[in-house]
Design a protein around this motif. Structure first.
Motif, PDB file in Angstrom:
ATOM      1  N   GLU A  64       0.756  -1.019   0.088  1.00 14.08           N
ATOM      2  CA  GLU A  64      -0.048   0.104  -0.173  1.00 14.08           C
ATOM      3  C   GLU A  64       0.705   1.186  -0.044  1.00 14.08           C
ATOM      4  OE1 GLU A  64      -3.643  -2.170   2.435  1.00 14.08           O
ATOM      5  OE2 GLU A  64      -2.717  -0.595   3.425  1.00 14.08           O
ATOM      6  N   LYS A  65       0.638   2.101  -0.930  1.00 14.17           N
ATOM      7  CA  LYS A  65       1.362   3.292  -1.082  1.00 14.17           C
ATOM      8  C   LYS A  65       2.768   2.982  -1.092  1.00 14.17           C
ATOM      9  CE  LYS A  65      -1.922   6.599   0.536  1.00 14.17           C
ATOM     10  NZ  LYS A  65      -2.483   6.049   1.769  1.00 14.17           N
ATOM     11  N   GLY A  66       3.211   1.699  -1.667  1.00 12.01           N
ATOM     12  CA  GLY A  66       4.930   1.368  -1.516  1.00 12.01           C
ATOM     13  C   GLY A  66       5.150   0.443  -0.499  1.00 12.01           C
ATOM     14  N   VAL A  67       4.365   0.358   0.647  1.00 11.46           N
ATOM     15  CA  VAL A  67       4.830  -0.006   1.697  1.00 11.46           C
ATOM     16  C   VAL A  67       4.226  -1.516   1.912  1.00 11.46           C
ATOM     17  CG1 VAL A  67       5.034  -0.290   4.216  1.00 11.46           C
ATOM     18  CG2 VAL A  67       5.318   2.021   2.922  1.00 11.46           C
ATOM     19  N   PHE A  68       5.020  -2.577   2.252  1.00 15.43           N
ATOM     20  CA  PHE A  68       4.722  -3.982   2.388  1.00 15.43           C
ATOM     21  C   PHE A  68       3.916  -4.117   3.624  1.00 15.43           C
ATOM     22  CE2 PHE A  68       5.695  -8.122   4.141  1.00 15.43           C
ATOM     23  CZ  PHE A  68       5.019  -9.011   3.244  1.00 15.43           C
ATOM     24  N   VAL A  69       2.734  -4.285   3.431  1.00 14.11           N
ATOM     25  CA  VAL A  69       1.815  -4.451   4.504  1.00 14.11           C
ATOM     26  C   VAL A  69       1.187  -5.965   5.045  1.00 14.11           C
ATOM     27  CG1 VAL A  69       0.839  -2.080   4.241  1.00 14.11           C
ATOM     28  CG2 VAL A  69      -0.331  -3.809   3.273  1.00 14.11           C
ATOM     29  N   ARG A  70       1.343  -6.857   3.838  1.00 10.45           N
ATOM     30  CA  ARG A  70       0.660  -8.117   4.287  1.00 10.45           C
ATOM     31  C   ARG A  70       1.147  -9.001   3.021  1.00 10.45           C
ATOM     32  NH1 ARG A  70      -3.676  -6.198   4.630  1.00 10.45           N
ATOM     33  NH2 ARG A  70      -4.755  -6.738   2.602  1.00 10.45           N
ATOM     34  N   GLY A  71       1.456 -10.351   3.578  1.00 15.09           N
ATOM     35  CA  GLY A  71       1.847 -11.498   2.757  1.00 15.09           C
ATOM     36  C   GLY A  71       1.159 -12.763   3.255  1.00 15.09           C
ATOM     37  N   SER A  72       0.799 -13.295   2.141  1.00 17.05           N
ATOM     38  CA  SER A  72       0.096 -14.796   2.278  1.00 17.05           C
ATOM     39  C   SER A  72       0.605 -15.765   1.359  1.00 17.05           C
ATOM     40  CB  SER A  72      -1.271 -14.346   2.256  1.00 17.05           C
ATOM     41  OG  SER A  72      -1.797 -13.758   1.062  1.00 17.05           O
ATOM     42  N   GLU A 105       7.523   7.281  -7.956  1.00 16.61           N
ATOM     43  CA  GLU A 105       5.869   7.146  -8.378  1.00 16.61           C
ATOM     44  C   GLU A 105       5.436   5.721  -7.994  1.00 16.61           C
ATOM     45  OE1 GLU A 105       5.419   8.460 -12.375  1.00 16.61           O
ATOM     46  OE2 GLU A 105       6.663   9.854 -12.105  1.00 16.61           O
ATOM     47  N   LEU A 106       4.907   5.710  -6.693  1.00 17.71           N
ATOM     48  CA  LEU A 106       4.343   4.378  -6.133  1.00 17.71           C
ATOM     49  C   LEU A 106       2.852   4.405  -6.403  1.00 17.71           C
ATOM     50  CD1 LEU A 106       6.991   4.126  -3.092  1.00 17.71           C
ATOM     51  CD2 LEU A 106       6.983   2.925  -5.686  1.00 17.71           C
ATOM     52  N   PRO A 107       2.445   3.191  -6.754  1.00 15.77           N
ATOM     53  CA  PRO A 107       0.972   3.007  -6.766  1.00 15.77           C
ATOM     54  C   PRO A 107       0.129   3.036  -5.437  1.00 15.77           C
ATOM     55  CG  PRO A 107       2.262   1.044  -7.287  1.00 15.77           C
ATOM     56  CD  PRO A 107       3.138   1.808  -7.015  1.00 15.77           C
ATOM     57  N   ALA A 108      -1.018   3.389  -5.570  1.00 14.99           N
ATOM     58  CA  ALA A 108      -1.774   3.331  -4.217  1.00 14.99           C
ATOM     59  C   ALA A 108      -2.118   1.834  -3.737  1.00 14.99           C
ATOM     60  CB  ALA A 108      -3.249   3.754  -4.318  1.00 14.99           C
ATOM     61  N   LEU A 109      -1.965   0.840  -4.639  1.00 15.73           N
ATOM     62  CA  LEU A 109      -2.135  -0.520  -4.257  1.00 15.73           C
ATOM     63  C   LEU A 109      -1.511  -1.400  -5.203  1.00 15.73           C
ATOM     64  CD1 LEU A 109      -3.477  -2.966  -2.288  1.00 15.73           C
ATOM     65  CD2 LEU A 109      -5.050  -2.927  -4.159  1.00 15.73           C
ATOM     66  N   LEU A 110      -0.737  -2.313  -4.734  1.00 20.18           N
ATOM     67  CA  LEU A 110      -0.030  -3.325  -5.933  1.00 20.18           C
ATOM     68  C   LEU A 110       0.284  -4.514  -5.091  1.00 20.18           C
ATOM     69  CD1 LEU A 110       1.251  -3.820  -8.450  1.00 20.18           C
ATOM     70  CD2 LEU A 110       3.426  -3.186  -7.395  1.00 20.18           C
ATOM     71  N   GLU A 111      -0.309  -5.798  -5.548  1.00 20.37           N
ATOM     72  CA  GLU A 111      -0.286  -7.024  -5.030  1.00 20.37           C
ATOM     73  C   GLU A 111       0.628  -7.653  -5.953  1.00 20.37           C
ATOM     74  OE1 GLU A 111      -4.954  -7.281  -3.055  1.00 20.37           O
ATOM     75  OE2 GLU A 111      -4.172  -8.666  -4.765  1.00 20.37           O
ATOM     76  N   VAL A 112       1.845  -8.335  -5.655  1.00 20.72           N
ATOM     77  CA  VAL A 112       2.696  -8.861  -6.417  1.00 20.72           C
ATOM     78  C   VAL A 112       2.811 -10.247  -6.050  1.00 20.72           C
ATOM     79  CG1 VAL A 112       5.241  -8.966  -6.775  1.00 20.72           C
ATOM     80  CG2 VAL A 112       4.207  -6.703  -6.491  1.00 20.72           C
ATOM     81  N   GLY A 153      -1.836  -9.324  -8.945  1.00 25.97           N
ATOM     82  CA  GLY A 153      -3.028  -9.471  -8.157  1.00 25.97           C
ATOM     83  C   GLY A 153      -3.814  -8.037  -8.408  1.00 25.97           C
ATOM     84  N   SER A 154      -4.440  -7.457  -7.455  1.00 19.21           N
ATOM     85  CA  SER A 154      -5.186  -6.368  -7.557  1.00 19.21           C
ATOM     86  C   SER A 154      -4.152  -5.180  -7.654  1.00 19.21           C
ATOM     87  CB  SER A 154      -6.110  -5.876  -6.292  1.00 19.21           C
ATOM     88  OG  SER A 154      -7.024  -6.889  -6.363  1.00 19.21           O
ATOM     89  N   ALA A 155      -4.580  -4.134  -8.381  1.00 22.96           N
ATOM     90  CA  ALA A 155      -3.667  -3.047  -8.420  1.00 22.96           C
ATOM     91  C   ALA A 155      -4.471  -1.798  -8.468  1.00 22.96           C
ATOM     92  CB  ALA A 155      -2.726  -3.099  -9.605  1.00 22.96           C
ATOM     93  N   GLU A 156      -3.906  -0.524  -7.902  1.00 26.31           N
ATOM     94  CA  GLU A 156      -4.617   0.698  -8.191  1.00 26.31           C
ATOM     95  C   GLU A 156      -3.640   1.811  -8.331  1.00 26.31           C
ATOM     96  OE1 GLU A 156      -6.661   1.684  -4.633  1.00 26.31           O
ATOM     97  OE2 GLU A 156      -7.903  -0.249  -4.783  1.00 26.31           O
ATOM     98  N   GLY A 157      -3.689   2.509  -9.489  1.00 23.47           N
ATOM     99  CA  GLY A 157      -2.791   3.411  -9.768  1.00 23.47           C
ATOM    100  C   GLY A 157      -1.645   3.028 -10.562  1.00 23.47           C
TER     101      GLY A 157
END
Ligand SMILES: [Zn+2]
Length: 673
Positions: free
Chosen positions: A130-138, A167-174, A232-236
């Motif tokens: 979220e905004k470039g910061v790793f918040v959750r992994g599964s 320029e970091l996306p609001a959400l990025l699931e890698v 996965g999901s992505a915003e921005g």
């Protein structure tokens, strides 16, 4: 430092450390020494200790892990993590291509753009930024819901805690694969067996077992790695091509597999598959095939998905490296730590291009579970460089099978008692002087990647031990020619050759010696890490568990194993005797370019800092610390009560530094490197 300054400095340090982590772990091109890195890390940790509220989730200090968890929470994937359809032949791959073209209403002879990537044999996971910061992994779990392994994934050094760039996306699931390298896997399994724990069947199981640990410290001590390959999901943020996404991932700081190939048309995919297959054995990690993806994202969308798999991707699998054969006998081998390993002697069979006549059965529990008996037909599996193993019995219902296998009650080699420690799967011979153990220790010590003693074959080791000429590795250096010529098949010449080779092995490096000692968990790679951090074996011996853990890449498991080795009086005595045989230990090769490259320092008198630390500083900049002053000495660092060395330095006109001047010099050297 006031709070504002502390916050600013912590932010700077975090950026700097993240930058160096990326250079070191992802690009494999460090720009600073381990000692310099450690200093940055320590400074950050100190600030965070004084101001705990300044700790951020993306702080590199969070990689080391916190309190044990009690269970893994569940994470629902915002977009299901699908599985892939498999293909095993070129025909099936061409059929896939034909389906793709029909789905896209393209002509039969049109060429679709594909990206072909190695299929890593690891564990699929999803990382949320979220905004470039790793918040959750599964983990992938069942595809819809996985397990929350966020703290565990934080410890994986190739997973960025914060994406690189502005320029970091609001959400990025890698999405991608957590995996274990083959060499590290072999080290881990050896350590597991020596510790009496069940070995992992393959690198994939090792990756899964290491990641799914409630105690995060265990995960942190395992050298897991990560390749990013899907979204996965992505915003921005959006991509037009799969390749473009891979490039962006790389720019964000992820490891992207360098063997991913762009293929125009399916026949190029087939060529890429053959090339990859040829590379398979030489890769540092296990792959079990190639993943083929349609490159254009708009085409992916038009193709869509079936119930559980996308229509735009396919796993082109390699043939499994397995074969069936018959068990002629079940032998019991004794390893260098006394662990008894049942091994099936099998009718020779070719598995993945290599002829195999032995396959491991690991331990009694495994044999019992698989119920392998003499005369059975079994499936043998070979994974990479790992010793082949018996996978299962093919004909368990055969009539007139032999007896169930049972571990002997006495060591098959020395006749000593066998113990099985509770909670361990291994049976062990308790006799440290057991000839089988001694032979294995000597073989290991003399092996090419350790002390590299040429002309010391298995048969020779066997005879040397059986005749009592060699009881431990230090005895090798006391061998005499009269003894050698007594050996079978040994003439004057072969005796001379062996003695010369033993003499030659005295010129060595610290990492070779450390590796050769056979300390649990200390394989070739770890030995190099230690040798760069400590000047001598004695310094490692003197180091506490905390000192050891200050070294980057040394976790609690490893630190404890090293301490345990040196706490054993017999091992300490062995090291003392090795010190006396006149080994010439060259400084460890290190990345070139330190500002003190080639300069020799001598320390004398009492210094405020520990002698080892001073040496490590010099070595971190490519310099060398020596015990005696000569014309080649560049600097003598003199503390209080410096004696004869200082006099000699004055006589020879060697430059003399105080401790403060020395630190100043190192600081300058670091700034310029
Ligand atoms: Zn024994």
């Amino acid at each position: 430092m006031n709070r504002r300054d502390a916050e600013k400095r912590a932010r700077e340090l975090r950026r700097e450390i993240q930058h160096h982590d990326h250079l070191y772990h992802v690009l494999d091109a460090p720009e600073i020494s381990d000692a310099q890195y450690d200093r940055l890390f320590r400074e950050l940790r100190e600030i965070e200790e004084v101001h705990p509220d300044l700790v951020t989730p993306d702080s590199p200090t969070q990689r080391v892990g916190g309190a044990p968890q009690t269970e893994f929470g569940a994470v629902r994937h915002s977009i299901p993590m699908l599985s892939l359809d498999n293909a095993f032949s070129v025909e099936e791959v061409r059929e896939f291509d034909a389906r793709v073209k029909r789905g896209l209403a393209l002509a039969e002879d049109a060429a679709v753009d594909y990206v072909a990537e190695p299929k890593i044999d690891g564990l699929a996971i999803e990382l949320v930024y979220e905004k470039g910061v790793f918040v959750r992994g599964s983990t992938r779990g069942d595809g819809t819901t996985g397990e929350d392994v966020t703290p565990n994934l934080r410890t994986v050094k190739t997973i960025p805690l914060r994406l690189r760039g502005d320029e970091l996306p609001a959400l990025l699931e890698v999405r991608g694969e957590v995996y274990f390298e083959k060499a590290k896997f072999a080290d881990l399994n050896r350590a597991q067996e020596e510790a009496g724990k069940a070995p992992f069947a393959n690198p994939r199981n090792a990756a899964a077992g290491s990641l799914r640990q409630l105690d995060v410290h265990v995960t942190a001590s395992r050298p897991l790695r990560f390749f990013a390959y899907a979204i996965g999901s992505a915003e921005g943020i959006a991509f037009e091509r799969h390749r473009e996404m891979l490039d962006r991932f790389s720019a964000f700081g992820f490891h992207v597999n360098p063997l991913a190939r762009d293929c125009h048309g399916i026949e190029n995919v087939v060529v890429a598959y053959r090339n990859l297959h040829e590379k398979r054995e030489s890769l540092p990690y296990e792959i079990d095939g190639m993943v083929i993806k349609v490159d254009r994202v708009d085409q992916q969308r038009r193709l869509g998905m079936k119930s559980r798999s996308p229509r735009w991707a396919l796993a082109f699998k390699f043939e499994p490296i397995e074969a069936t054969t018959v068990v002629d006998d079940i032998l019991v081998q004794v390893g260098r730590a006394g662990v008894l390993t049942p091994v099936a002697a099998i009718e020779p069979v070719r598995v993945g291009g290599v002829e195999v006549s032995r396959a491991t059965l690991h331990n009694q529990d495994e044999v019992t579970r698989k119920d392998v008996r003499i005369g059975d037909t079994v499936l043998v599996h070979r994974a990479g460089d790992v010793i082949p193993e018996v996978e299962k019995v093919v004909d368990p219902d055969r009539r007139g099978r032999g007896e169930r296998f049972c571990m002997p009650e006495k060591c098959p080699v020395c006749g000593s008692g066998i113990v099985k420690i509770e909670d361990e799967v291994a049976h062990r011979c308790v006799n440290a002087a057991c000839p089988a153990q001694v032979k294995e220790r000597i073989r290991h010590f003399a092996s090419k990647r350790a002390m590299d003693v040429e002309h010391l074959g298995d048969k020779t080791v066997e005879q040397l031990v059986e005749r009592g000429f060699v009881k431990d590795v230090a005895d090798l250096y006391a061998l005499r020619k009269e003894q050698l010529v007594e050996l079978e098949l040994f003439g004057e010449k072969s005796a001379d050759n062996l003695l010369a080779a033993i003499e030659k092995s005295k010129k060595t490096t610290l990492s070779r010696l450390l590796h050769g000692l056979g300390i649990r968990h200390v394989g070739e790679v770890t030995a190099k890490v230690l040798a760069r951090a400590f000047p001598t074996v004695a310094a490692i011996e003197a180091a506490s568990v905390d000192d050891l853990q200050r070294v980057r890449e040394v976790g609690p498991e490893l630190a404890a194993a090293i301490r345990q080795f040196f706490d054993e009086p017999l091992n300490r005595e062995l090291v003392r005797r090795l010190e006396k045989v006149g080994l010439e230990i060259a400084p460890e090769e290190r990345p070139a370019g330190g500002a003190l490259e080639g300069k020799t320092f001598v320390f004398t008198g009492t210094l405020a800092m520990k002698r080892e630390d001073a040496k490590a500083l010099v070595e971190s900049q490519g310099g060398h610390a020596s015990g005696s002053v000569s014309a080649k000495t560049e600097y003598v660092v003199a503390g209080e009560d410096a004696g004869s060395k200082l006099d000699k330095a004055k006589k020879l006109g060697v430059k003399i530094l105080t401790e403060a001047e020395f630190l100043e010099l190192v600081k300058k050297a670091e700034a310029s490197s």
